[in-house]
Design a protein around this motif. Structure first.
Motif, short mmCIF file in Angstrom:
data_model
loop_
_atom_site.label_atom_id
_atom_site.label_comp_id
_atom_site.label_asym_id
_atom_site.label_seq_id
_atom_site.Cartn_x
_atom_site.Cartn_y
_atom_site.Cartn_z
N ASN A 136 -6.31 10.01 -0.96
CA ASN A 136 -5.20 9.45 -0.20
C ASN A 136 -5.41 7.99 0.18
OD1 ASN A 136 -6.94 9.73 1.96
ND2 ASN A 136 -5.77 11.34 2.96
N VAL A 137 -6.50 7.40 -0.28
CA VAL A 137 -6.72 5.96 -0.12
C VAL A 137 -7.18 5.43 -1.47
CG1 VAL A 137 -8.06 4.18 1.04
CG2 VAL A 137 -7.37 6.21 2.30
N THR A 145 0.12 8.20 8.78
CA THR A 145 -0.75 7.15 8.24
C THR A 145 -0.01 5.84 8.07
OG1 THR A 145 -2.00 8.85 7.09
CG2 THR A 145 -2.33 6.58 6.37
N SER A 146 1.19 5.87 7.52
CA SER A 146 1.96 4.63 7.28
C SER A 146 2.22 3.88 8.58
CB SER A 146 3.28 4.94 6.57
OG SER A 146 3.05 5.50 5.32
N VAL A 204 2.15 -4.04 3.92
CA VAL A 204 2.98 -2.92 4.36
C VAL A 204 2.55 -1.66 3.61
CG1 VAL A 204 4.81 -3.37 2.67
CG2 VAL A 204 5.35 -2.12 4.77
N MET A 205 2.57 -0.52 4.31
CA MET A 205 2.31 0.77 3.67
C MET A 205 3.59 1.57 3.67
SD MET A 205 -0.40 3.83 4.49
CE MET A 205 -1.72 3.23 3.42
N VAL A 206 3.91 2.13 2.50
CA VAL A 206 5.13 2.90 2.32
C VAL A 206 4.76 4.30 1.83
CG1 VAL A 206 7.31 3.03 1.06
CG2 VAL A 206 6.37 0.80 1.71
N PRO A 207 5.32 5.34 2.48
CA PRO A 207 5.06 6.70 1.98
C PRO A 207 5.93 7.02 0.77
CG PRO A 207 6.40 6.79 3.96
CD PRO A 207 6.07 5.34 3.72
N PHE A 240 0.87 -1.18 0.00
CA PHE A 240 0.00 0.00 0.00
C PHE A 240 0.90 1.23 0.00
CE2 PHE A 240 -2.42 -3.37 1.89
CZ PHE A 240 -3.70 -3.20 1.37
N GLY A 241 0.54 2.23 -0.78
CA GLY A 241 1.35 3.43 -0.85
C GLY A 241 0.59 4.65 -0.38
N LEU A 242 1.31 5.55 0.26
CA LEU A 242 0.78 6.85 0.63
C LEU A 242 1.54 7.85 -0.23
CD1 LEU A 242 -0.82 8.79 2.51
CD2 LEU A 242 1.20 8.78 3.98
N MET A 243 0.86 8.45 -1.22
CA MET A 243 1.50 9.34 -2.16
C MET A 243 1.05 10.77 -1.90
SD MET A 243 1.71 9.09 -6.32
CE MET A 243 0.02 8.67 -6.49
#
Length: 166
Positions: free
Chosen positions: A57-58, A21-22, A37-40, A9-12
């Protein structure tokens, strides 16, 4: 451990260094035993060159070459107000800011029927765009452009002011 089956999952956005958030999502994945895993990703322009259609953002994949997106910041903000004992209904609310988070917060607040919504922003172009979107979507609510925060029951700082390093 990250492996070949780990969901990514990415937070861009830009900037993203301030976003928690990550960390929150990764803790949630771990607590629930999810291989995810979430990666910014700090993308100048907030990803506007990579995505179109507004602030998001989602995101989730819907098919091989399409994504659906949302921005739950507004709902989270209103839930936080409610948890702290603050009501939105019938209140005079002022939002300072007109970018993505301000837009999401404005929509969420309006859905709880405030008496009046005042918008303030430095950029006249963004201010007018947000005002027009809200007026079209919520024609029965008094939505005005203002210059002062006085006279409101609730003032929301949805600007980037707190995102800058000192």
């Amino acid at each position: 451990m990250i492996g070949g089956t780990t969901k990514l999952f990415g937070l861009m956005g830009h900037p993203v260094a301030h976003a928690r958030t990550s960390q929150a999502m990764n803790a949630l994945f771990e607590r629930n035993g999810l291989d995810a895993v979430m990666v910014p990703f700090d993308v100048p322009g907030g990803g506007s060159g990579a995505l179109s259609g507004g602030a998001v953002n989602v995101m989730r994949r819907v098919g091989e070459d399409a994504f659906a997106g949302d921005m739950p910041d507004g709902e989270g903000f209103v839930a936080g107000l409610a948890a702290a004992g603050h009501s939105v209904a019938g209140r005079r609310i002022c939002i300072v800011g007109a970018a993505g988070a301000a837009s999401a917060i404005a929509v969420a607040l309006v859905e709880w029927q405030p008496a009046k919504l005042t918008l303030i922003n430095r950029s006249r172009e963004r201010l007018m765009a947000l005002h027009e979107r809200l007026r079209l979507r919520f024609p029965d609510l008094e939505i005005v452009i203002g210059e002062h925060v006085g006279g409101h029951d609730l003032v929301v700082n949805a600007t980037s002011l707190g995102l800058r390093e000192a």
